[in-house]
Motif scaffolding. Sequence first.
Motif, PDB file in Angstrom:
ATOM      1  N   LYS A   1       0.867  -1.172   0.000  1.00  0.00           N
ATOM      2  CA  LYS A   1       0.000   0.000   0.000  1.00  0.00           C
ATOM      3  C   LYS A   1       0.909   1.229   0.000  1.00  0.00           C
ATOM      4  N   TYR A   2       0.682   2.103  -0.966  1.00  0.00           N
ATOM      5  CA  TYR A   2       1.542   3.277  -1.110  1.00  0.00           C
ATOM      6  C   TYR A   2       0.659   4.511  -1.289  1.00  0.00           C
ATOM      7  N   ASP A   3       0.665   5.360  -0.283  1.00  0.00           N
ATOM      8  CA  ASP A   3      -0.029   6.639  -0.371  1.00  0.00           C
ATOM      9  C   ASP A   3       1.001   7.677  -0.789  1.00  0.00           C
ATOM     10  N   LEU A   4       1.106   7.893  -2.102  1.00  0.00           N
ATOM     11  CA  LEU A   4       2.105   8.827  -2.619  1.00  0.00           C
ATOM     12  C   LEU A   4       1.867  10.233  -2.061  1.00  0.00           C
ATOM     13  N   THR A   5       0.613  10.623  -1.983  1.00  0.00           N
ATOM     14  CA  THR A   5       0.205  11.862  -1.318  1.00  0.00           C
ATOM     15  C   THR A   5      -1.035  11.540  -0.492  1.00  0.00           C
ATOM     16  N   ARG A   6      -1.588  12.542   0.179  1.00  0.00           N
ATOM     17  CA  ARG A   6      -2.823  12.304   0.947  1.00  0.00           C
ATOM     18  C   ARG A   6      -3.998  12.025   0.017  1.00  0.00           C
ATOM     19  N   THR A   7      -3.875  12.428  -1.221  1.00  0.00           N
ATOM     20  CA  THR A   7      -4.990  12.285  -2.156  1.00  0.00           C
ATOM     21  C   THR A   7      -4.749  11.247  -3.260  1.00  0.00           C
ATOM     22  N   LEU A   8      -3.501  10.827  -3.464  1.00  0.00           N
ATOM     23  CA  LEU A   8      -3.174   9.844  -4.502  1.00  0.00           C
ATOM     24  C   LEU A   8      -2.659   8.578  -3.829  1.00  0.00           C
TER      25      LEU A   8
ATOM     26  N   SER B   1      -1.292  -6.168  -5.025  1.00  0.00           N
ATOM     27  CA  SER B   1      -1.113  -7.487  -4.406  1.00  0.00           C
ATOM     28  C   SER B   1      -0.924  -8.523  -5.503  1.00  0.00           C
ATOM     29  N   SER B   2      -0.112  -9.521  -5.204  1.00  0.00           N
ATOM     30  CA  SER B   2       0.126 -10.602  -6.162  1.00  0.00           C
ATOM     31  C   SER B   2       0.263 -11.921  -5.410  1.00  0.00           C
ATOM     32  N   ALA B   3      -0.064 -12.998  -6.112  1.00  0.00           N
ATOM     33  CA  ALA B   3       0.039 -14.341  -5.541  1.00  0.00           C
ATOM     34  C   ALA B   3       0.584 -15.284  -6.610  1.00  0.00           C
ATOM     35  N   VAL B   4       1.594 -16.065  -6.241  1.00  0.00           N
ATOM     36  CA  VAL B   4       2.209 -17.040  -7.140  1.00  0.00           C
ATOM     37  C   VAL B   4       2.058 -18.419  -6.514  1.00  0.00           C
ATOM     38  N   ASN B   5       1.510 -19.347  -7.278  1.00  0.00           N
ATOM     39  CA  ASN B   5       1.448 -20.744  -6.865  1.00  0.00           C
ATOM     40  C   ASN B   5       2.414 -21.511  -7.752  1.00  0.00           C
ATOM     41  N   ALA B   6       3.430 -22.108  -7.134  1.00  0.00           N
ATOM     42  CA  ALA B   6       4.465 -22.808  -7.894  1.00  0.00           C
ATOM     43  C   ALA B   6       4.588 -24.248  -7.409  1.00  0.00           C
ATOM     44  N   ARG B   7       5.033 -25.097  -8.294  1.00  0.00           N
ATOM     45  CA  ARG B   7       5.240 -26.505  -7.973  1.00  0.00           C
ATOM     46  C   ARG B   7       6.722 -26.830  -8.120  1.00  0.00           C
ATOM     47  N   ILE B   8       7.284 -27.483  -7.116  1.00  0.00           N
ATOM     48  CA  ILE B   8       8.662 -27.958  -7.203  1.00  0.00           C
ATOM     49  C   ILE B   8       8.595 -29.357  -7.807  1.00  0.00           C
ATOM     50  N   ASP B   9       9.041 -29.469  -9.044  1.00  0.00           N
ATOM     51  CA  ASP B   9       8.979 -30.766  -9.729  1.00  0.00           C
ATOM     52  C   ASP B   9      10.011 -31.717  -9.145  1.00  0.00           C
ATOM     53  N   GLU B  10       9.572 -32.956  -8.910  1.00  0.00           N
ATOM     54  CA  GLU B  10      10.429 -34.005  -8.370  1.00  0.00           C
ATOM     55  C   GLU B  10      10.501 -35.162  -9.359  1.00  0.00           C
TER      56      GLU B  10
ATOM     57  N   PHE C   1      -4.448  -4.475  -8.789  1.00  0.00           N
ATOM     58  CA  PHE C   1      -3.912  -3.131  -8.629  1.00  0.00           C
ATOM     59  C   PHE C   1      -5.084  -2.163  -8.539  1.00  0.00           C
ATOM     60  N   SER C   2      -4.964  -1.213  -7.632  1.00  0.00           N
ATOM     61  CA  SER C   2      -5.982  -0.169  -7.549  1.00  0.00           C
ATOM     62  C   SER C   2      -5.310   1.160  -7.258  1.00  0.00           C
ATOM     63  N   GLY C   3      -5.895   2.197  -7.795  1.00  0.00           N
ATOM     64  CA  GLY C   3      -5.412   3.548  -7.559  1.00  0.00           C
ATOM     65  C   GLY C   3      -6.593   4.481  -7.369  1.00  0.00           C
ATOM     66  N   SER C   4      -6.419   5.444  -6.510  1.00  0.00           N
ATOM     67  CA  SER C   4      -7.492   6.421  -6.296  1.00  0.00           C
ATOM     68  C   SER C   4      -6.882   7.809  -6.150  1.00  0.00           C
TER      69      SER C   4
ATOM     70  N   SER D   1      -7.683  -2.847 -11.502  1.00  0.00           N
ATOM     71  CA  SER D   1      -7.376  -3.852 -12.522  1.00  0.00           C
ATOM     72  C   SER D   1      -6.986  -5.152 -11.839  1.00  0.00           C
ATOM     73  N   SER D   2      -7.236  -6.235 -12.537  1.00  0.00           N
ATOM     74  CA  SER D   2      -6.832  -7.547 -12.030  1.00  0.00           C
ATOM     75  C   SER D   2      -6.352  -8.391 -13.202  1.00  0.00           C
ATOM     76  N   TYR D   3      -5.469  -9.309 -12.895  1.00  0.00           N
ATOM     77  CA  TYR D   3      -4.878 -10.185 -13.910  1.00  0.00           C
ATOM     78  C   TYR D   3      -4.757 -11.574 -13.316  1.00  0.00           C
ATOM     79  N   PHE D   4      -5.108 -12.577 -14.105  1.00  0.00           N
ATOM     80  CA  PHE D   4      -5.009 -13.961 -13.640  1.00  0.00           C
ATOM     81  C   PHE D   4      -4.444 -14.814 -14.761  1.00  0.00           C
ATOM     82  N   TRP D   5      -3.472 -15.618 -14.422  1.00  0.00           N
ATOM     83  CA  TRP D   5      -2.862 -16.530 -15.397  1.00  0.00           C
ATOM     84  C   TRP D   5      -2.763 -17.919 -14.784  1.00  0.00           C
ATOM     85  N   GLU D   6      -3.094 -18.931 -15.563  1.00  0.00           N
ATOM     86  CA  GLU D   6      -2.994 -20.309 -15.102  1.00  0.00           C
ATOM     87  C   GLU D   6      -2.337 -21.147 -16.187  1.00  0.00           C
TER      88      GLU D   6
END
Length: 194
Positions: free
Chosen positions: A98-105, A110-119, A157-160, A182-187
């Motif tokens: 969370k980044y409040d660049l100014t009081r008004t901006l 957030s991001s999430a990665v699901n990874a598999r360690i191949d054996e 991602f969100s900005g206000s 905005s949101s992004y999802f990859w599988e």
Amino acid sequence: PEIDYEITKNHKGNFNYSFNTNPTPYEPFKKIKALNKPSLRLIKDIHINYIPSYISYTHQINRYYYELKTKDLTQSSTSNMPTSFSQDFVWNRNFDMKYDLTRTLKFTFSSAVNARIDEPYHPINKEIYPDEYAHWKDSVWSNVVKGGRTVSYQQQFSGSYTFPMNKIPFLNWTSLNANYNSSYFWEKGVSSKT
């Protein structure tokens, strides 16, 4: 009586880091007395935060292994029954900011990665299969260094922005806001071999 041995291993590890702060903003025009007029408050009150107010990392590692060796009750004692096993090794990572660049901006990410360690697909038993164990160890560490094989990724991602209408004398009775999300999802897809 029909089981020679049975092994279940479930190893879990978590690492969490959070950083919270209430940063003091940089206000370059605060001490300039010439900007004290009500019509110049928009310029005088400009400020910037150098650092985010919140950062968080989370790592979760889970390795499950099961091995079963049964006895052959119908054959001679020298018969070698196959070993059945199952394995699963995942590494999940999350990041939040969370980044409040100014009081008004203000921004959040957030991001999430699901990874598999191949054996390698064979029983992992150091005492019974020492050669396979050495191969497994090298392969797993190589995959850990690479961060695993990503099977899914998602981010938001969100900005206000709130325009400071209250600092403009003839518009201080109005408000103006802008929001962006905005949101992004990859599988990872499943590949088929013919």
